[in-house]
Design an enzyme around this catalytic site. Structure first.
Site, short mmCIF file in Angstrom:
data_model
loop_
_atom_site.label_atom_id
_atom_site.label_comp_id
_atom_site.label_asym_id
_atom_site.label_seq_id
_atom_site.Cartn_x
_atom_site.Cartn_y
_atom_site.Cartn_z
N ASP A 9 69.70 17.87 33.41
CA ASP A 9 71.09 17.96 33.86
C ASP A 9 71.77 19.26 33.45
O ASP A 9 73.00 19.41 33.56
CB ASP A 9 71.88 16.73 33.41
CG ASP A 9 71.41 15.49 34.16
OD1 ASP A 9 71.00 15.64 35.31
OD2 ASP A 9 71.43 14.39 33.58
N ASP B 102 68.46 12.09 40.96
CA ASP B 102 69.66 12.83 40.54
C ASP B 102 69.38 14.33 40.45
O ASP B 102 70.27 15.16 40.61
CB ASP B 102 70.15 12.37 39.17
CG ASP B 102 70.08 10.87 38.94
OD1 ASP B 102 69.23 10.22 39.56
OD2 ASP B 102 70.87 10.36 38.14
#
Ligand code: GLY
Length: 373
Positions: A89, A150
């Site tokens: 991320d 994601d």
């Protein structure tokens, strides 16, 4: 009546309120309709900074720019000390902080931080599996061979780094990871797995599964939304029509499975009962994905009308029934998001990424201001 503009004004006022109440601090996962305010050490801090940039670009209030810039040293320090960065991320974190700052102000310091972040993300590429490892260190017994949907939203940082430096390696791994996501995470009926496992030793593909969804074969709504936007962005950067097609197919499925009020529950396969949690953040992300698709699709594309209608229905529902425009002291912008329902972590609360994408969708619709992907 709440218009797009009044919703934007309310959102910006709440960003200002949060900065004033929690100087120098960043929102963590919410509990009891309050964010926990802390240090720069989770995966979500970029969203708050991105909201400051959207607030600045929408209002020209120097306050938001100064506030966003004041966090750059913290993002740099995080890289220097490698604080909680053993995950993919890095894209979410640095696209909305350092890349955004470079895009809006041209700051060379921000550009340098963003390039360093891209290199850190590059270090998560696992050539024998052909994926960017999602979580944990390379030898992590549970996550060493795991990719998740994601990650598509982390790829723009790599495509951006390629554009900035001309270094092909960034483009290549982003392209290959998007292709692997298409092959292993997207199912034939246009639904998606949240995660997919490989054998890290042999590189062989093993099986799909979930982490935050209802069960292994179900479709976690936020994952599907990450896919809609992520594949559309992969098309924006590569012009590979297969990515555009995949984004469209995921969007069709998402829209076809929405409940009457056009805002997603937390998983498309969960039984709907009176207290089944929603995930308003999934609908906010999907709205941004639809906006991107509408910009990229040909005028005569047969899905255009479906996507336009779905975008407006979902955003109207979010603004009227989920936004906190009637709660002046609220820290969040959208009620009824969910983080990890099965894990009983913030199953019905504010989600800072839901707030970010909701504001991104509003300012793109009302003012043509895009996010920073
Ligand atoms: N990327 C983690 C989540 O969507 O919860």
């Amino acid at each position: 009546m709440v218009t797009w503009q009044t919703a934007i004004d309310d959102a910006i006022a709440k960003v200002k309120q949060n900065i004033g109440k929690h100087p120098g601090r960043l929102p963590h996962i919410s509990e009891g309709q309050r964010y926990e305010w802390g240090e720069n050490d989770d995966w979500i801090e970029g969203f708050y900074i991105g909201m400051m940039w959207l607030a600045y670009e929408s209002s020209e209030g120097a306050f938001y720019k100064e506030s966003a810039q004041s966090f750059l040293p913290s993002f740099k320090d995080r890289l220097d000390r490698h604080v909680a960065l053993d995950h993919h991320d890095i894209g979410f974190l640095y696209s909305l902080s350092a890349v955004a700052q470079w895009q809006v102000t041209g700051s060379e310091a921000a550009r340098a931080v963003a390039l360093e972040a891209a290199e850190r993300l590059y270090s998560r590429w696992r050539p024998n599996m052909g994926i960017i490892q999602a979580w944990g260190k390379e030898d992590d017994p549970e996550n060493g061979g795991r990719m998740i949907i994601d990650c598509l939203m982390n790829l723009p940082l790599l495509f951006w780094a390629y554009e900035q430096t001309g270094e092909q390696k960034y483009y290549d791994i982003a392209y290959k990871h998007a292709s692997a996501s298409q092959r292993f995470l997207v199912r034939g009926d246009r639904s998606s797995y949240h995660t997919f496992y490989f054998d890290p030793k042999t590189g062989h593909a093993l099986r799909g599964g979930t982490h935050q969804g209802y069960q292994d074969g179900s479709t976690w709504t936020r994952g599907q939304a990450w896919g809609i936007y992520g594949f559309a962005l992969a098309y924006r950067y590569t012009k590979d029509a297969a990515f555009l097609d995949t984004s469209k197919r995921l969007a069709q499925y998402f829209i076809e499975h929405l409940p009457e009020d056009h805002v997603a529950y937390w998983d498309f396969d969960v039984a709907i009962e009176e207290d089944t949690p929603r995930d308003s953040s999934a609908s906010a992300i999907a709205a941004c994905g639809l906006l991107e698709l509408l910009e990229l699709l040909a005028e005569e594309d047969p899905d255009r009308a479906l996507f336009e209608k779905a975008l407006h229905s979902s955003m109207n529902s979010l603004v009227r029934h989920y936004a906190t425009t009637d709660i002046p002291n609220a820290e969040g912008l959208l009620k009824h998001g969910s983080y990890h329902v099965r894990g009983d972590r913030a199953p019905d609360d504010y989600m800072i990424w839901g707030d970010y994408y909701y504001l991104e969708a509003l300012v793109r619709m009302a003012k043509g201001i895009k996010g920073y992907w």
